[in-house]
Enzyme design. Sequence first.
Site, PDB file in Angstrom:
ATOM      1  CG  MET A  40      -0.255   0.079   2.588  1.00 17.08           C
ATOM      2  SD  MET A  40      -1.204   0.633   3.874  1.00 17.08           S
ATOM      3  CE  MET A  40      -0.507   0.984   5.032  1.00 17.08           C
ATOM      4  CG  MET A  72      -9.503  -0.780   2.792  1.00 21.03           C
ATOM      5  SD  MET A  72     -10.113   0.171   1.713  1.00 21.03           S
ATOM      6  CE  MET A  72     -11.596   0.287   2.896  1.00 21.03           C
ATOM      7  CE1 TYR A  73      -5.596  -3.184   6.595  1.00 18.75           C
ATOM      8  CE2 TYR A  73      -3.671  -3.024   4.553  1.00 18.75           C
ATOM      9  CZ  TYR A  73      -4.828  -3.599   5.539  1.00 18.75           C
ATOM     10  OH  TYR A  73      -5.407  -5.513   5.243  1.00 18.75           O
ATOM     11  N   PRO A  74      -4.241   3.923   5.629  1.00 12.94           N
ATOM     12  CG  PRO A  74      -3.865   4.248   3.644  1.00 12.94           C
ATOM     13  CD  PRO A  74      -3.961   3.203   4.390  1.00 12.94           C
TER      14      PRO A  74
END
Length: 99
Positions: A40, A72-74
Site C-alpha cells: 500500500m 484501506m489502512y492509511p
Amino acid sequence: ARARARASGLPAGGAREREGTRRSSGGPFEGLSRVGLGTMLFGTTTDREEAFRLLDRAVSHHGVNLLDTAEMYPVPQSAGTHGLSEVILGDWFSARVGR
C-alpha cells in the site's frame, strides 16, 4: 506450487525458496506463500525503484506469491495516492514477464 505462481503471473521462487514456505493443506490457499508482501505504500513513501527491489527480493529469496494491495489502512486516505501501488505492480509484472 511453482505452477500456481506462474499461473498467478508471479515468477516462481528462486533457488533460496525454502521447504515449508508454501501452504500445502489443500483448498483455496494451496500453493500460497505463508508470508505476503504489503504494497500500500508503493508510490508514496516507497518509490518505484525501491518497490522493485523489495518485490524482486520477496519473490526470489523468500518465495512470496501473495501481494496485499489494500489501501484501506492509511488514515486519512488520499485520492492522490489511490491506485499507485497497483500501477507500480503492473510495471513490475511487465518488466518481469518471461523471467
